[in-house]
Every structure is written in structure tokens, then in C-alpha cells.
Design a protein around this motif. Structure first.
Motif, short mmCIF file in Angstrom:
data_model
loop_
_atom_site.label_atom_id
_atom_site.label_comp_id
_atom_site.label_asym_id
_atom_site.label_seq_id
_atom_site.Cartn_x
_atom_site.Cartn_y
_atom_site.Cartn_z
N GLN A 114 0.84 -1.20 0.00
CA GLN A 114 0.00 0.00 0.00
C GLN A 114 0.88 1.25 0.00
OE1 GLN A 114 -2.93 -0.03 3.12
NE2 GLN A 114 -3.72 -2.03 2.52
N ASP A 128 -2.35 4.19 -12.96
CA ASP A 128 -2.65 2.84 -12.47
C ASP A 128 -1.88 1.80 -13.26
OD1 ASP A 128 -4.39 3.94 -10.65
OD2 ASP A 128 -6.22 3.24 -11.63
N ARG A 143 -5.86 -0.05 -7.60
CA ARG A 143 -6.94 0.81 -7.08
C ARG A 143 -7.35 0.36 -5.69
NH1 ARG A 143 -8.06 0.56 -12.58
NH2 ARG A 143 -9.56 -1.15 -12.37
N SER A 144 -7.40 -0.94 -5.47
CA SER A 144 -7.76 -1.47 -4.16
C SER A 144 -6.70 -1.09 -3.11
CB SER A 144 -7.91 -2.99 -4.25
OG SER A 144 -8.11 -3.55 -2.99
N SER A 147 -7.02 2.63 -2.34
CA SER A 147 -8.22 2.89 -1.55
C SER A 147 -8.00 2.50 -0.09
CB SER A 147 -9.40 2.13 -2.15
OG SER A 147 -10.53 2.29 -1.34
N ARG A 148 -7.44 1.33 0.12
CA ARG A 148 -7.18 0.87 1.49
C ARG A 148 -6.17 1.75 2.19
NH1 ARG A 148 -6.89 -5.31 -0.36
NH2 ARG A 148 -9.12 -5.74 -0.34
N GLN A 151 -7.82 5.02 3.17
CA GLN A 151 -8.74 4.80 4.28
C GLN A 151 -7.97 4.63 5.60
OE1 GLN A 151 -12.05 5.13 4.34
NE2 GLN A 151 -11.82 4.92 6.54
#
Length: 168
Positions: A114, A128, A143-144, A147-148, A151
Motif C-alpha cells: 500500500q 494505475d 486501485r484497491s 483505496s485501502r 482509508q
């Protein structure tokens, strides 16, 4: 382009990228040095690629994500925590350095992939597709991961604000 010219043109950028993903200047220097030594031996093949910088950046990322540097990164994090508890509180006269250090501390809580995805997007300004290429995954995974990561950073920032009694 020859290897020496590549290093002359790209060393600062590779070191900046490695420092951003490792959150440690010395570990970043070690990783970049190891990668460049390996790349030099394969330069005839790497230099003939369409994007040798992306390939070398992927080598840096893979070296960072590898098992060899996990122990070193944990030891550095522990040392920093120990030093922070014993260091006297002093204002940093260089705001730019303080902000950079604060950002490194924020992203240091993220899992390695991440953190790498976040640095590639916001520090290296990669798409991306480019991030997927460097991390060796699909664009949806990129993208995942992003996003994580975002967050997690929001959650940590809210928790930090609540602890400090700051209200947004």
C-alpha cells in the motif's frame, strides 16, 4: 543510454523514490546501491528496453518488498520509537523537512505494498497502469491498494485528532 549516464540522470530520483517508500534515508541508499549493482551487470539488456527507468524502479520496489529488508525496517522503526521517547522536544527550523518527516511517519503505518502504491501515485505521479507494472499486479489491485491506504491514513488521522482533542 549507457549505465553511467543513466545513473547520472536518475540517481537522485531513484533515491527520492526509495526514501519515500522506505521512510528511511539510509535503508533507501542501501536498496538503490544494491539495485544499481545488479542492474549494471545486466545493463546491456536493461538499457535496450523502452523504459529502463521503470524497470529499475520496479527492481527498487521489489528489493524493498523483499524479505531481506523487513528485519532492517522493523529495527529502524523500533529505534525511532525509542529515540522519540527520549529526545527533547525541539522545533525543527526547516518546515519542509518537518513536513516531509511527518508524512513519512504517517505512511510508515501502511503495509508495504500500500505504501509503495501510494508513493508511486502521489510522489512519482504514476498512472494505475504504471503502478501495476512496477508492483507486478493488476490495475484493479492497484486501485484497491490505494483505496485501502487512503482509508487507513484517514482512520489514523481521525484517531490522532481525537487523541489530541482536535476537532475538524
Amino acid at each position: 543510454m549507457g549505465f553511467d549516464q543513466f545513473v547520472t540522470d536518475r540517481l537522485d530520483r531513484l533515491l527520492g523514490y526509495a526514501t519515500a517508500i522506505t521512510c528511511d534515508k539510509h535503508l533507501a541508499q542501501d536498496i538503490v546501491q544494491n539495485v544499481l549493482l545488479r542492474a549494471q551487470g545486466k545493463w546491456e539488456r536493461i538499457g535496450a528496453m523502452d523504459a529502463p527507468y521503470l524497470y529499475v524502479k520496479r527492481m527498487v520496489t521489489n528489493d524493498y518488498l523483499s524479505w531481506r529488508h523487513r528485519k532492517a525496517a522493523r529495527e529502524i522503526a523500533v529505534e525511532r520509537g525509542e529515540l522519540a521517547r527520549h529526545a527533547p522536544a525541539m522545533a525543527d527550523p526547516a518546515d519542509a523537512h518537518a513536513e516531509r518527516d511527518a508524512m513519512r511517519a504517517r505512511i510508515a503505518v501502511l503495509p508495504r505494498k500500500q505504501r509503495a502504491a501510494l508513493v508511486l501515485r502521489f510522489y512519482e505521479d504514476c498512472s494505475d497502469t504504471e503502478i501495476a507494472q512496477v508492483l507486478g499486479c493488476t490495475e484493479s489491485t492497484v486501485r484497491s491498494q490505494l483505496s485501502r491506504a487512503l482509508q487507513t491514513l484517514r482512520t489514523h488521522e481521525l484517531a490522532r485528532s481525537a487523541t489530541l482533542g482536535v476537532h475538524s
